[in-house]
Scaffold this active site. Structure first.
Site, PDB file in Angstrom:
ATOM      1  CE1 TYR A 163      -3.924   2.245   0.823  1.00 34.48           C
ATOM      2  CE2 TYR A 163      -2.392   3.292   2.347  1.00 34.48           C
ATOM      3  CZ  TYR A 163      -3.589   3.300   1.658  1.00 34.48           C
ATOM      4  OH  TYR A 163      -4.446   4.365   1.793  1.00 34.48           O
ATOM      5  CE  LYS A 167      -3.716   5.002  -1.584  1.00 35.00           C
ATOM      6  NZ  LYS A 167      -4.770   5.622  -2.420  1.00 35.00           N
TER       7      LYS A 167
END
Length: 265
Positions: A163, A167
């Site tokens: 993640y 991001k």
């Protein structure tokens, strides 16, 4: 014109991915509250429909579009639908994403990595590309990406390696797109939320949890936030309207951190 005139979105059409819940739903509501019509895109058809209904109760036109925005054809169809129904798209929020606690790096399956990168990074590219194609023809617009403080710092308690990688890429995608698309009068910015009480970002961390492990995690995270609380999705509405409006015409390539001070220390 007053500052309130600059912030109005009357006559604008906003296209919001991940609009079926959480931050996406709050963003869609904010667009409608400021005067925009809203295309509510989500893989969850029922969620998209509920958000579109909410937009309609606010007096604006809202249409749901079921789409998996990690698939190229689905993103292209969603924009075709938006233009067919509204004629143009002025504001695009590339907000869809998945998250949650993952295995540590030595145990991380390639399948999991690929899924997180596809949904959180590739879907953003596809959305930005289609938005840019449309806005270049219509004279410009606003593109806002949902990043995360996970793209700026590491959060060991969440084991969010894939993640965070996705991001972090989204943050630099916003900068690179802003520079490249400036000549087309397209402003591109990103919002980096901290711990919001959504299904993705920590709804499981609400105070009424009876899971001792989750309660302990909640306490550790709260201790890292100077404001000592998690945020509700509606607390992103003001920033969303600013970035979608004419008030931000000279703002591009910026990353707006909204985390209660968590990354300031």
């Amino acid at each position: 014109m007053t500052v309130w005139d600059w912030l109005r979105l009357d006559g604008k059409v906003a296209f919001v991915t991940g609009a079926g819940s959480g931050l996406g739903r709050a963003i869609a509501e904010a667009m409608a509250e400021a005067g925009a019509d809203v295309v509510c895109v989500d893989i969850d058809e029922d969620g998209a429909a509920r958000t579109a209904e909410r937009v309609q109760t606010l007096g604006r036109r809202g249409t749901p579009v079921q789409a998996d925005v990690s698939e190229e054809a689905a993103v292209m169809r969603a924009f075709v639908t938006a233009v067919e129904q509204f004629g143009h798209v002025d504001v695009v929020f590339a907000n869809a994403g998945i998250g949650g606690k993952a295995p540590r790096i030595p145990d991380l399956p390639l399948e999991y990595w690929n899924r997180v990168i596809t949904v959180n990074q590739t879907s953003v590219f596809l959305t930005v590309r289609e938005a840019a194609r449309h806005m270049r023809r219509t004279g410009g617009g606003k593109i806002i990406l949902t990043a995360s403080i996970g793209g700026l710092v590491a959060e060991a308690d969440l084991n969010s390696f894939a993640y965070s990688a996705a991001k972090g890429a989204v943050i630099n995608m916003a900068r690179a797109a802003a520079v490249q698309l400036a000549r087309d009068n397209i402003q591109v910015n990103a919002i980096a939320p901290g711990m919001f009480l959504t299904h993705l970002g920590g709804g499981r961390l609400r105070a009424d949890t009876d899971d001792p492990e989750v309660a302990a995690l909640r306490d550790r995270l709260l201790a890292k936030i100077p404001l000592h609380r998690f945020a509700e999705p509606d607390e992103l509405k003001g920033l969303a309207v600013y970035l979608a409006s004419d008030a931000s015409q000279y703002t591009t390539g910026a990353i707006f951190v909204v985390d209660g001070g968590m990354t300031a220390q």
